[in-house]
Design a protein around this motif. Sequence first.
Motif, PDB file in Angstrom:
ATOM      1  N   GLU A 454       0.833  -1.203   0.000  1.00 38.64           N
ATOM      2  CA  GLU A 454       0.000   0.000   0.000  1.00 38.64           C
ATOM      3  C   GLU A 454       0.872   1.260   0.000  1.00 38.64           C
ATOM      4  OE1 GLU A 454      -3.809   1.861   2.471  1.00 38.64           O
ATOM      5  OE2 GLU A 454      -2.792   0.047   3.178  1.00 38.64           O
ATOM      6  N   LYS A 455       1.936   1.220   0.757  1.00 40.97           N
ATOM      7  CA  LYS A 455       2.856   2.364   0.790  1.00 40.97           C
ATOM      8  C   LYS A 455       3.525   2.551  -0.568  1.00 40.97           C
ATOM      9  CE  LYS A 455       6.878   4.139   3.312  1.00 40.97           C
ATOM     10  NZ  LYS A 455       7.867   3.853   4.399  1.00 40.97           N
ATOM     11  N   LEU A 456       3.940   1.470  -1.177  1.00 36.01           N
ATOM     12  CA  LEU A 456       4.593   1.519  -2.480  1.00 36.01           C
ATOM     13  C   LEU A 456       3.651   2.066  -3.557  1.00 36.01           C
ATOM     14  CD1 LEU A 456       7.062   0.772  -4.211  1.00 36.01           C
ATOM     15  CD2 LEU A 456       6.101  -1.535  -4.409  1.00 36.01           C
ATOM     16  N   ALA A 457       2.355   1.784  -3.417  1.00 36.56           N
ATOM     17  CA  ALA A 457       1.380   2.220  -4.418  1.00 36.56           C
ATOM     18  C   ALA A 457       1.359   3.735  -4.579  1.00 36.56           C
ATOM     19  CB  ALA A 457      -0.009   1.710  -4.038  1.00 36.56           C
ATOM     20  N   HIS A 458       1.732   4.483  -3.540  1.00 35.98           N
ATOM     21  CA  HIS A 458       1.762   5.942  -3.652  1.00 35.98           C
ATOM     22  C   HIS A 458       2.748   6.385  -4.730  1.00 35.98           C
ATOM     23  CE1 HIS A 458      -0.350   5.711   0.206  1.00 35.98           C
ATOM     24  NE2 HIS A 458      -0.725   6.969  -0.004  1.00 35.98           N
ATOM     25  N   ASP A 459       3.857   5.673  -4.866  1.00 33.36           N
ATOM     26  CA  ASP A 459       4.831   6.009  -5.906  1.00 33.36           C
ATOM     27  C   ASP A 459       4.343   5.563  -7.284  1.00 33.36           C
ATOM     28  OD1 ASP A 459       6.654   7.107  -4.062  1.00 33.36           O
ATOM     29  OD2 ASP A 459       7.456   5.108  -3.600  1.00 33.36           O
ATOM     30  N   ILE A 460       3.755   4.375  -7.358  1.00 33.77           N
ATOM     31  CA  ILE A 460       3.261   3.879  -8.642  1.00 33.77           C
ATOM     32  C   ILE A 460       2.158   4.792  -9.182  1.00 33.77           C
ATOM     33  CG2 ILE A 460       2.130   1.939  -9.817  1.00 33.77           C
ATOM     34  CD1 ILE A 460       4.983   1.336  -9.029  1.00 33.77           C
ATOM     35  N   ALA A 461       1.320   5.310  -8.299  1.00 35.64           N
ATOM     36  CA  ALA A 461       0.205   6.154  -8.717  1.00 35.64           C
ATOM     37  C   ALA A 461       0.660   7.450  -9.378  1.00 35.64           C
ATOM     38  CB  ALA A 461      -0.685   6.461  -7.519  1.00 35.64           C
ATOM     39  N   LYS A 462       1.908   7.832  -9.160  1.00 36.59           N
ATOM     40  CA  LYS A 462       2.436   9.051  -9.779  1.00 36.59           C
ATOM     41  C   LYS A 462       3.032   8.784 -11.161  1.00 36.59           C
ATOM     42  CE  LYS A 462       3.767  10.678  -5.158  1.00 36.59           C
ATOM     43  NZ  LYS A 462       4.918  10.919  -4.248  1.00 36.59           N
ATOM     44  N   SER A 463       3.053   7.550 -11.581  1.00 33.24           N
ATOM     45  CA  SER A 463       3.747   7.164 -12.818  1.00 33.24           C
ATOM     46  C   SER A 463       2.794   7.154 -14.009  1.00 33.24           C
ATOM     47  CB  SER A 463       4.364   5.773 -12.658  1.00 33.24           C
ATOM     48  OG  SER A 463       5.190   5.716 -11.511  1.00 33.24           O
ATOM     49  N   ILE A 543      11.717  -2.217  -8.477  1.00 34.84           N
ATOM     50  CA  ILE A 543      10.965  -2.815  -7.372  1.00 34.84           C
ATOM     51  C   ILE A 543      11.138  -4.325  -7.516  1.00 34.84           C
ATOM     52  CG2 ILE A 543       8.699  -3.130  -6.319  1.00 34.84           C
ATOM     53  CD1 ILE A 543       7.982  -0.412  -7.802  1.00 34.84           C
ATOM     54  N   LEU A 544      11.890  -4.915  -6.628  1.00 40.36           N
ATOM     55  CA  LEU A 544      12.219  -6.343  -6.717  1.00 40.36           C
ATOM     56  C   LEU A 544      11.310  -7.143  -5.790  1.00 40.36           C
ATOM     57  CD1 LEU A 544      14.011  -8.749  -7.567  1.00 40.36           C
ATOM     58  CD2 LEU A 544      15.563  -8.113  -5.695  1.00 40.36           C
ATOM     59  N   ILE A 545      10.622  -8.126  -6.362  1.00 43.63           N
ATOM     60  CA  ILE A 545       9.799  -9.057  -5.589  1.00 43.63           C
ATOM     61  C   ILE A 545      10.544 -10.384  -5.569  1.00 43.63           C
ATOM     62  CG2 ILE A 545       7.557 -10.187  -5.394  1.00 43.63           C
ATOM     63  CD1 ILE A 545       6.364  -7.895  -7.011  1.00 43.63           C
ATOM     64  N   THR A 546      10.999 -10.779  -4.389  1.00 46.96           N
ATOM     65  CA  THR A 546      11.847 -11.958  -4.272  1.00 46.96           C
ATOM     66  C   THR A 546      11.677 -12.559  -2.886  1.00 46.96           C
ATOM     67  OG1 THR A 546      14.105 -12.781  -4.610  1.00 46.96           O
ATOM     68  CG2 THR A 546      13.877 -10.627  -3.531  1.00 46.96           C
ATOM     69  N   SER A 558      19.686   1.165  -4.954  1.00 47.93           N
ATOM     70  CA  SER A 558      18.696   1.898  -5.737  1.00 47.93           C
ATOM     71  C   SER A 558      17.380   1.147  -5.909  1.00 47.93           C
ATOM     72  CB  SER A 558      19.269   2.203  -7.130  1.00 47.93           C
ATOM     73  OG  SER A 558      19.606   0.988  -7.794  1.00 47.93           O
ATOM     74  N   ILE A 559      17.183   0.055  -5.182  1.00 46.71           N
ATOM     75  CA  ILE A 559      15.965  -0.727  -5.399  1.00 46.71           C
ATOM     76  C   ILE A 559      15.120  -0.800  -4.130  1.00 46.71           C
ATOM     77  CG2 ILE A 559      17.129  -2.134  -7.146  1.00 46.71           C
ATOM     78  CD1 ILE A 559      17.167  -4.419  -5.132  1.00 46.71           C
ATOM     79  N   VAL A 560      13.815  -1.006  -4.364  1.00 46.86           N
ATOM     80  CA  VAL A 560      12.876  -1.328  -3.290  1.00 46.86           C
ATOM     81  C   VAL A 560      12.650  -2.835  -3.353  1.00 46.86           C
ATOM     82  CG1 VAL A 560      10.534  -1.043  -2.439  1.00 46.86           C
ATOM     83  CG2 VAL A 560      11.762   0.922  -3.415  1.00 46.86           C
ATOM     84  N   THR A 561      12.767  -3.486  -2.226  1.00 54.21           N
ATOM     85  CA  THR A 561      12.638  -4.945  -2.214  1.00 54.21           C
ATOM     86  C   THR A 561      11.416  -5.370  -1.417  1.00 54.21           C
ATOM     87  OG1 THR A 561      15.047  -5.153  -2.321  1.00 54.21           O
ATOM     88  CG2 THR A 561      13.810  -7.112  -1.698  1.00 54.21           C
ATOM     89  N   ILE A 562      10.604  -6.226  -2.016  1.00 51.75           N
ATOM     90  CA  ILE A 562       9.464  -6.846  -1.344  1.00 51.75           C
ATOM     91  C   ILE A 562       9.833  -8.305  -1.122  1.00 51.75           C
ATOM     92  CG2 ILE A 562       7.031  -7.466  -1.546  1.00 51.75           C
ATOM     93  CD1 ILE A 562       6.748  -5.042  -3.440  1.00 51.75           C
ATOM     94  N   VAL A 563       9.938  -8.683   0.125  1.00 52.03           N
ATOM     95  CA  VAL A 563      10.430 -10.021   0.467  1.00 52.03           C
ATOM     96  C   VAL A 563       9.250 -10.941   0.777  1.00 52.03           C
ATOM     97  CG1 VAL A 563      11.909 -11.369   1.983  1.00 52.03           C
ATOM     98  CG2 VAL A 563      12.571  -9.034   1.342  1.00 52.03           C
ATOM     99  N   LEU A 564       9.149 -12.019   0.005  1.00 46.95           N
ATOM    100  CA  LEU A 564       8.114 -13.020   0.190  1.00 46.95           C
ATOM    101  C   LEU A 564       8.675 -14.222   0.945  1.00 46.95           C
ATOM    102  CD1 LEU A 564       6.728 -11.155  -1.842  1.00 46.95           C
ATOM    103  CD2 LEU A 564       5.928 -13.175  -3.080  1.00 46.95           C
ATOM    104  N   PRO A 565       7.807 -15.076   1.464  1.00 45.38           N
ATOM    105  CA  PRO A 565       8.293 -16.265   2.180  1.00 45.38           C
ATOM    106  C   PRO A 565       9.109 -17.175   1.259  1.00 45.38           C
ATOM    107  CG  PRO A 565       5.943 -15.930   2.559  1.00 45.38           C
ATOM    108  CD  PRO A 565       6.330 -14.990   1.468  1.00 45.38           C
TER     109      PRO A 565
END
Length: 608
Positions: A454-463, A543-546, A558-565
Amino acid sequence: MCGVIGILGRGPVIGHLVDSLQRLEYRGYDSAGVATLEGGHLERRRVEGKLKNLAEKLHCDPLSGHAGIGHTRWATHGKPTERNAHPHMADNVAVVHNGIIENFRVLRAELEQNGADFTSETDTEVVAHLVESYLKNGYSPQDAVKASLPRLRGSYALAFLFKGHEDLMIGARKGSPLAIGYGDGEMYLGSDAIALAPFTDSIMYLEDGDWAVLTRANGVIYDSSGSIVHREASSHGTSSLLVNKANYRHFMAKEIHEQPEVVGQTLAHYVDMAGERIELPSKLPFDFNAIQRIWITACGTASYAGQVAKYWFERLARLPVEIDVASEFRYREAPLRKGDLAIFISQSGETADTLAALRYAKAQGLHTISVVNVSTSTIARESEVVLPTLAGPEIGVASTKAFTCQLMVIAAIAVAAGRERGELSKIEEIKLVHELIEVPPLIAATLAIEPQIEKLAHDIAKSRDVVYLGRGTSSPLAMEGALKLKEISYIHAEGYAAGELKHGPIALIDETVPVVVIAPYDRLFEKTVSNMQEVAARGGNVILITDAKGASEAAMGSIVTIVLPDMPATFTPMVYVIPLQLLAYHTAILMGADVDQPRNLAKSVTVE
């Protein structure tokens, strides 16, 4: 596409009509209307826009008839204006219609030459005037419809009311689905079981070419030749309680969060837990050893499930797979081998292009399996084998839980095929089954990262533009993630196989473009990281999903990382799609978009 409802009631029907139309909102629409019989006369109310506009109009100008038809329209011919909204009327008949009348221009010219006065731009109005032309020549309503239907080319689900006939409704179906509901001294017509759920548990789907003459006492079904036929009624099992939002703001949010449960239910349908093996619920009428090639056909999100399936079948069963979007499959006249297998994936089971592809494959002598969420749908009924997803009603137009359940069913088929072909040992099958069993709790754990998304979506919404990248089974996920963002936030997005980045898409990259990289730590991870570094070098916002190991290996400032199980690599798509759904959802909310009913889209695409 459009929603159709008809009621022959014992009391005023307008409240029930509006309630049913609300339950059909998920199909997508841009105008709505109703018509009732009052004192033998036809009265109608129509509006542009949402059903709240219709409710306001009915509050100011009510209807009280005991027989009525209603419609939510998704515009095809003519703008979404009040005059183009259904029902359409001539002097003695009112009609609502889902589908497209392909020869409407020829019919309209003929009818106008004979004095018909058209007031709309739609194809549907020709149906009303065509039936009216027969009524004026002395035909009964039943005979007028019987004479009209063979003259209509295209697809239709039709419901008719007639002036002076308080105990009569006629429905007809060709291509587009239509169901009859049986009540106590009442009868119903509807686009699907969800529309009829509050009134009856006993429904019967018309077959292609059928038309039905309904009174409050019974219904008589005719086939396309005019012969009376019997169609079996069944219990649809769709609880009216299943289509509310519970405590969620939108249906899409509810459906995203239902995934641990419904994916688990689907899993249980295909796995023998005690035997630790895949057990398909239907006996297959073929041997996978005799199959030389699998053809998978679907549309939209379901086609991306099919692309994931290609990896699974080829890797686990060593079976070559061709994947086609259904809208192209039959038109390219692919040479098919008799005895091979075609798999058709559709949430609704009514997708027009997928249904046409199914019929083409059957005509070429292929075995057919349908993976559908509605086991009473046309695609299910016309398939040799039905393997249902158990997602429950999916109301949000953007598919979420149907996609993950489709993946679970396909994974089960691929493992079963691998076992039967001797490509998977018993130990390997047990290992894969254990990995599938872990998927629902992994989805639940992934949903816990929603605040970060949800926090990350604020940046995507500006794109203005967003790029998604992935390799292997994450490549279709990249395209699915891009589709979700486009569908509901209206932000331009594209998904690519990460290795294709250098072959053109890298030209899009600058400091204004977020790049979502889907990269579980697997045998392809290092190559994906190389592509990611190419993006970072050009100022792209990665934005790395890993998983935890992937986050450690790819550590870059320089990256935002979303860490999954952590999870084994084979079935990651069912888990890694969750953050993509959440990102699209929260971005759309920030953009002020209609999340459940995005503009120009329909849930069930029942026309080509």
